[in-house]
Every structure is written in structure tokens, then in C-alpha cells.
Design a protein around this motif. Structure first.
Motif, PDB file in Angstrom:
ATOM      1  N   TYR A 165       0.825  -1.208   0.000  1.00 54.10           N
ATOM      2  CA  TYR A 165       0.000   0.000   0.000  1.00 54.10           C
ATOM      3  C   TYR A 165       0.866   1.267   0.000  1.00 54.10           C
ATOM      4  CZ  TYR A 165      -4.391  -2.417   1.265  1.00 54.10           C
ATOM      5  OH  TYR A 165      -5.517  -3.197   1.270  1.00 54.10           O
ATOM      6  N   PHE A 166       0.355   2.301  -0.645  1.00 58.50           N
ATOM      7  CA  PHE A 166       0.876   3.633  -0.412  1.00 58.50           C
ATOM      8  C   PHE A 166       0.428   4.073   0.978  1.00 58.50           C
ATOM      9  CE2 PHE A 166       0.879   3.530  -5.055  1.00 58.50           C
ATOM     10  CZ  PHE A 166       2.085   4.139  -5.356  1.00 58.50           C
ATOM     11  N   GLY A 167       1.340   4.691   1.731  1.00 58.10           N
ATOM     12  CA  GLY A 167       1.022   5.101   3.087  1.00 58.10           C
ATOM     13  C   GLY A 167       0.045   6.261   3.141  1.00 58.10           C
ATOM     14  N   HIS A 168      -0.637   6.382   4.280  1.00 56.41           N
ATOM     15  CA  HIS A 168      -1.629   7.449   4.457  1.00 56.41           C
ATOM     16  C   HIS A 168      -1.011   8.834   4.281  1.00 56.41           C
ATOM     17  CE1 HIS A 168      -4.466   4.464   5.524  1.00 56.41           C
ATOM     18  NE2 HIS A 168      -5.283   5.239   6.203  1.00 56.41           N
ATOM     19  N   GLN A 169       0.294   8.971   4.554  1.00 53.66           N
ATOM     20  CA  GLN A 169       0.924  10.277   4.410  1.00 53.66           C
ATOM     21  C   GLN A 169       0.883  10.780   2.968  1.00 53.66           C
ATOM     22  OE1 GLN A 169       2.315   7.348   5.368  1.00 53.66           O
ATOM     23  NE2 GLN A 169       4.554   7.426   5.294  1.00 53.66           N
ATOM     24  N   LEU A 200      -1.382  14.166  -9.469  1.00 58.54           N
ATOM     25  CA  LEU A 200      -1.465  12.948 -10.273  1.00 58.54           C
ATOM     26  C   LEU A 200      -1.030  11.740  -9.457  1.00 58.54           C
ATOM     27  CD1 LEU A 200       0.020  14.131 -13.704  1.00 58.54           C
ATOM     28  CD2 LEU A 200      -2.393  13.917 -13.071  1.00 58.54           C
ATOM     29  N   SER A 201       0.074  11.892  -8.744  1.00 62.02           N
ATOM     30  CA  SER A 201       0.588  10.795  -7.936  1.00 62.02           C
ATOM     31  C   SER A 201      -0.405  10.386  -6.851  1.00 62.02           C
ATOM     32  CB  SER A 201       1.929  11.187  -7.308  1.00 62.02           C
ATOM     33  OG  SER A 201       2.428  10.170  -6.480  1.00 62.02           O
ATOM     34  N   THR A 202      -1.023  11.375  -6.221  1.00 63.62           N
ATOM     35  CA  THR A 202      -1.986  11.083  -5.156  1.00 63.62           C
ATOM     36  C   THR A 202      -3.178  10.301  -5.692  1.00 63.62           C
ATOM     37  OG1 THR A 202      -1.338  13.065  -3.919  1.00 63.62           O
ATOM     38  CG2 THR A 202      -3.504  12.135  -3.441  1.00 63.62           C
ATOM     39  N   ALA A 203      -3.711  10.718  -6.827  1.00 63.32           N
ATOM     40  CA  ALA A 203      -4.866  10.027  -7.407  1.00 63.32           C
ATOM     41  C   ALA A 203      -4.495   8.607  -7.815  1.00 63.32           C
ATOM     42  CB  ALA A 203      -5.393  10.810  -8.609  1.00 63.32           C
ATOM     43  N   ARG A 204      -3.334   8.442  -8.432  1.00 58.38           N
ATOM     44  CA  ARG A 204      -2.911   7.104  -8.855  1.00 58.38           C
ATOM     45  C   ARG A 204      -2.669   6.197  -7.651  1.00 58.38           C
ATOM     46  NH1 ARG A 204       0.150   6.795 -14.025  1.00 58.38           N
ATOM     47  NH2 ARG A 204       2.132   6.509 -12.939  1.00 58.38           N
ATOM     48  N   SER A 205      -2.114   6.772  -6.590  1.00 55.07           N
ATOM     49  CA  SER A 205      -1.860   5.993  -5.371  1.00 55.07           C
ATOM     50  C   SER A 205      -3.162   5.507  -4.761  1.00 55.07           C
ATOM     51  CB  SER A 205      -1.089   6.840  -4.354  1.00 55.07           C
ATOM     52  OG  SER A 205       0.163   7.255  -4.862  1.00 55.07           O
ATOM     53  N   PHE A 206      -4.162   6.379  -4.708  1.00 56.86           N
ATOM     54  CA  PHE A 206      -5.459   6.002  -4.153  1.00 56.86           C
ATOM     55  C   PHE A 206      -6.085   4.863  -4.958  1.00 56.86           C
ATOM     56  CE2 PHE A 206     -10.106   6.513  -4.376  1.00 56.86           C
ATOM     57  CZ  PHE A 206     -10.435   6.288  -3.042  1.00 56.86           C
ATOM     58  N   LEU A 207      -6.069   4.983  -6.277  1.00 60.57           N
ATOM     59  CA  LEU A 207      -6.663   3.947  -7.117  1.00 60.57           C
ATOM     60  C   LEU A 207      -5.909   2.622  -6.955  1.00 60.57           C
ATOM     61  CD1 LEU A 207      -7.361   6.031 -10.337  1.00 60.57           C
ATOM     62  CD2 LEU A 207      -9.058   5.161  -8.709  1.00 60.57           C
ATOM     63  N   PHE A 208      -4.587   2.689  -6.863  1.00 58.35           N
ATOM     64  CA  PHE A 208      -3.807   1.472  -6.648  1.00 58.35           C
ATOM     65  C   PHE A 208      -4.216   0.801  -5.336  1.00 58.35           C
ATOM     66  CE2 PHE A 208      -0.336  -0.780  -4.651  1.00 58.35           C
ATOM     67  CZ  PHE A 208       0.108  -1.629  -5.657  1.00 58.35           C
ATOM     68  N   ASN A 209      -4.310   1.588  -4.268  1.00 59.22           N
ATOM     69  CA  ASN A 209      -4.706   1.014  -2.976  1.00 59.22           C
ATOM     70  C   ASN A 209      -6.091   0.379  -3.046  1.00 59.22           C
ATOM     71  OD1 ASN A 209      -2.281   1.932  -1.961  1.00 59.22           O
ATOM     72  ND2 ASN A 209      -3.186   3.134  -0.307  1.00 59.22           N
ATOM     73  N   ALA A 334       2.999   0.400   5.902  1.00 58.82           N
ATOM     74  CA  ALA A 334       2.240  -0.774   5.460  1.00 58.82           C
ATOM     75  C   ALA A 334       2.594  -1.989   6.312  1.00 58.82           C
ATOM     76  CB  ALA A 334       2.517  -1.060   3.989  1.00 58.82           C
ATOM     77  N   VAL A 335       3.846  -2.064   6.745  1.00 60.73           N
ATOM     78  CA  VAL A 335       4.269  -3.133   7.642  1.00 60.73           C
ATOM     79  C   VAL A 335       3.669  -2.915   9.032  1.00 60.73           C
ATOM     80  CG1 VAL A 335       6.258  -4.303   8.668  1.00 60.73           C
ATOM     81  CG2 VAL A 335       6.415  -3.380   6.344  1.00 60.73           C
ATOM     82  N   ILE A 336       3.803  -1.695   9.528  1.00 63.16           N
ATOM     83  CA  ILE A 336       3.329  -1.376  10.873  1.00 63.16           C
ATOM     84  C   ILE A 336       1.830  -1.636  11.001  1.00 63.16           C
ATOM     85  CG2 ILE A 336       3.048   0.502  12.550  1.00 63.16           C
ATOM     86  CD1 ILE A 336       5.610   1.745  11.323  1.00 63.16           C
ATOM     87  N   GLY A 337       1.070  -1.280   9.956  1.00 57.19           N
ATOM     88  CA  GLY A 337      -0.376  -1.443  10.007  1.00 57.19           C
ATOM     89  C   GLY A 337      -0.839  -2.882  10.093  1.00 57.19           C
ATOM     90  N   GLU A 338       0.003  -3.833   9.705  1.00 54.06           N
ATOM     91  CA  GLU A 338      -0.329  -5.247   9.855  1.00 54.06           C
ATOM     92  C   GLU A 338      -0.043  -5.744  11.264  1.00 54.06           C
ATOM     93  OE1 GLU A 338      -1.709  -7.289   7.765  1.00 54.06           O
ATOM     94  OE2 GLU A 338      -1.551  -6.314   5.808  1.00 54.06           O
ATOM     95  N   LEU A 339       0.754  -4.995  12.037  1.00 53.12           N
ATOM     96  CA  LEU A 339       1.218  -5.463  13.342  1.00 53.12           C
ATOM     97  C   LEU A 339       0.528  -4.790  14.513  1.00 53.12           C
ATOM     98  CD1 LEU A 339       5.037  -5.521  12.548  1.00 53.12           C
ATOM     99  CD2 LEU A 339       3.467  -7.467  12.560  1.00 53.12           C
ATOM    100  N   ILE A 340       0.150  -3.516  14.353  1.00 49.78           N
ATOM    101  CA  ILE A 340      -0.495  -2.790  15.431  1.00 49.78           C
ATOM    102  C   ILE A 340      -1.676  -2.010  14.870  1.00 49.78           C
ATOM    103  CG2 ILE A 340       1.695  -2.531  16.680  1.00 49.78           C
ATOM    104  CD1 ILE A 340       1.691   0.440  15.887  1.00 49.78           C
TER     105      ILE A 340
END
Length: 346
Positions: A165-169, A200-209, A334-340
């Protein structure tokens, strides 16, 4: 108005939602070290500096270097953007043809909280995305880091990889970047409105996620499906498959190849089952997809999975210290979100 949904996590079906935890309580709890696969050549018009920063963004350091060296931001190169609340080490380059850096540059940077670790000349500017990996050393704490709870999750991530995933930041506080991107694309993207291409990057990241979350829900995010474009681990080399063969399933299970998802743009779409996911994405977010196509940005591919490189976990009295590397462009959150369970990675 677009808001960030709660995207699917890979470990929840097996282990349930993780317990609450904390990370990045202080910069020293989040250390990131950018790794190049080459070194400066010791000559040339560009001064390369390996810097360590705390509580500053990469762009903060770019502005500081520009002011101290008397150059514009476009004369300064960097490979990747690093977190603010962190101890981050990375190379930056400054174009200084025919002249040296100010004699007090190292000392002045030091007073601003930036340490010079190395300095060398190179013929070329440091370009975006040329580093190979980022190495992370992270300290997690809270209820989630009890060994009996966290260790099985950690071992599963080491074995199967992490949803890339692209991070929330990437989407800004309160998803403001995503909302701005939607507005820019709705009225028609123009370079002057988005000089760095961030919208552009933000929109593409959202669609990828969104696509990755759909494949996680269907249980095939790390397994090839018909029509997939697969990426070789550790490279950007890709190849497209018409049908799923047993040897490809075995290679994916061994983390040798990874399915990819589309970074939306102009270009031919996928076929087969992979094309079905793209069609569903276009149906859910027609304005974003159409706006990206009208902008002229070219279609790309990003691995749906990231492999943890050289992972280690050290359990302490009330925390755990994790050490691992990720390919460039992959997010430690993305790693942290799977653990906590934490609001920044929900």
C-alpha cells in the motif's frame, strides 16, 4: 468528497484486528537509511552530501541547502522523500559548477539539526527514484507487541510479504491531498496547477490502494491471476501472462515474482481476471480514472506485494525493535499497520 476507506489487511482473516500500539513516539524510534547501489565518482559539477536529519522533511533540507549554497531548489537533487518525525539518512546533490561549497556548510547544517555524514563530487545530479532500498529500524510499543501476539504476525509477513500500500501520508492530513487531486482532475489537469505532479501521484496511489484492497478481499493479492503483469523481485522488470501456470504459482509463493496493480493512466489495459479488477476500479471511480487519462500521464505498474529484506525482530521489556529493508517506493507504515492498530495506518 473522497475520504480514505479502511483498506483490507492481509493478516486480519488469520489473526484478527491487531491490538493498539504506538510507533514513532520520538524520531529515534523510526530510523530510515536510504541505500544506493553506487557511490559518487569523486569528481564533477555536483556536490553530493550524505545527510542525517531529525524532525525535518526532505524538502525542508532542500530549502536550507539552497539558501546556504546560493542555489535554487531545482539545482538540488534527491532520490526519495523521507519522513519528518524520524532519523533519516539520505544523499542529496547540489549543483556547484566551478566553485566549492561554503566553508562553514557542515557547521551551519549541524546547528540546524542536519549532520553531514559524507561529501563527494559527482558528474550528475541525483535523480528521483535511483536508490534501491530503504533500511528501517523501528520501535513499536503498546498492547500489540506482546510476543505471543506480535511474533506470529511478524513471521507471517516475513513468509508471505506485505501488501504494498501507499502510506496514508501520501494523501495528506484528513485526506486533503486526495480531495485536492480530485478537484484538479475534475476541472482538467494542467501542469501549472501541479508543478511537481503530486496531484497525479496522489490520485494514482489512491486507485492502486483500492485495487490492492479488492484483491486482498478476494484472497489473490499475492497470487497471479489470468492477465496479470508480474514483476521480478528486486527489479522493475515485468512480463504479462495470459494464463496461470503452476510454475508461476510456485515462483510467487517463493517471493520470486509479484503480481502488480495498475498506476492509472494512458495505455492498454489488462485482460482476463486482472482486467476485471481494472474495470471494477474504473466503474467505482470514473472521474479520477478519466481525469488521469485526460492528463496524459502514462500507465504504469506497481507490485501488489513487497518482500521484507533481512527482517529481524528483537523483543525488549515493553517494546519490540524491528529491522528490515524495503524496495524503494514501499512504505514502512504498510508493515506497521499489519502489526499494530494505529490511526495513522488504519
Amino acid at each position: 468528497m473522497l475520504d480514505l476507506p479502511t483498506w483490507q489487511r492481509s493478516l486480519t482473516p488469520t489473526f484478527g484486528v491487531p491490538a493498539p500500539g504506538q510507533y514513532r513516539a520520538r524520531p529515534e524510534d523510526f530510523i530510515v537509511d536510504e541505500q544506493l547501489d553506487f557511490t559518487p565518482e569523486e569528481h564533477g559539477e555536483h556536490l553530493w552530501l550524505r545527510l542525517e536529519k531529525r524532525n525535518q522533511t526532505t524538502l525542508d533540507v532542500v530549502k536550507l541547502l539552497g539558501r546556504l549554497c546560493g542555489v535554487t531548489p531545482r539545482d538540488i537533487g534527491y532520490s526519495g522523500m523521507k519522513d519528518r518525525v524520524a532519523v533519516a539518512r539520505q544523499w542529496l546533490s547540489v549543483h556547484l559548477p566551478g566553485r566549492e561549497a561554503p566553508e562553514d556548510l557542515t557547521a551551519t547544517l549541524g546547528t540546524a539539526g542536519v549532520t553531514v555524514l559524507a561529501m563527494a563530487r559527482h558528474p550528475r545530479k541525483l535523480k528521483r527514484g535511483v536508490h534501491r532500498t530503504n533500511h528501517f529500524t523501528l520501535r513499536l510499543s503498546g498492547d500489540a507487541v506482546r510476543p505471543n501476539d506480535l511474533l506470529p504476525r511478524w513471521e507471517a509477513l516475513c513468509a508471505q510479504g506485505v501488501p504494498n500500500y501507499f502510506g496514508h501520508q501520501r494523501f495528506g492530513a484528513g485526506a486533503r491531498n486526495l480531495q485536492r487531486a480530485a478537484a484538479v482532475l475534475a476541472k482538467g489537469w494542467r501542469k501549472r496547477d501541479d508543478r511537481q505532479g503530486m496531484m497525479l501521484s496522489t490520485a494514482r496511489s489512491f486507485l492502486f490502494n483500492e485495487l490492492l484492497s479488492a484483491r486482498l478481499a478476494d484472497g489473490n493479492w499475492c497470487q497471479p491471476v489470468a492477465g496479470d503483469t508480474l514483476m521480478l523481485d528486486g527489479t522493475q522488470s515485468v512480463f504479462t501472462i495470459d494464463d496461470v501456470e503452476e510454475r508461476l504459482v510456485a515462483r510467487a509463493a517463493a517471493l520470486d515474482v509479484h503480481p502488480t496493480g495498475v498506476l492509472w493512466g494512458v495505455g492498454g489495459g489488462a485482460g482476463g481476471d486482472a482486467g476485471r479488477y481494472e474495470a471494477q476500479l474504473a466503474a467505482r471511480h470514473p472521474a479520477l480514472c478519466a481525469g488521469l487519462e485526460q492528463s496524459g500521464v502514462k500507465r504504469g505498474q506497481r507490485a501488489l506485494r513487497a518482500r521484507l529484506i533481512a527482517p529481524q525482530a528483537t523483543f525488549e521489556q515493553e517494546s519490540v525493535l524491528l529491522s528490515f529493508a524495503l524496495p524503494r517506493g514501499s512504505f514502512a507504515t504498510a508493515v506497521i499497520g499489519e502489526l499494530i492498530h494505529h490511526p495513522d495506518t488504519a
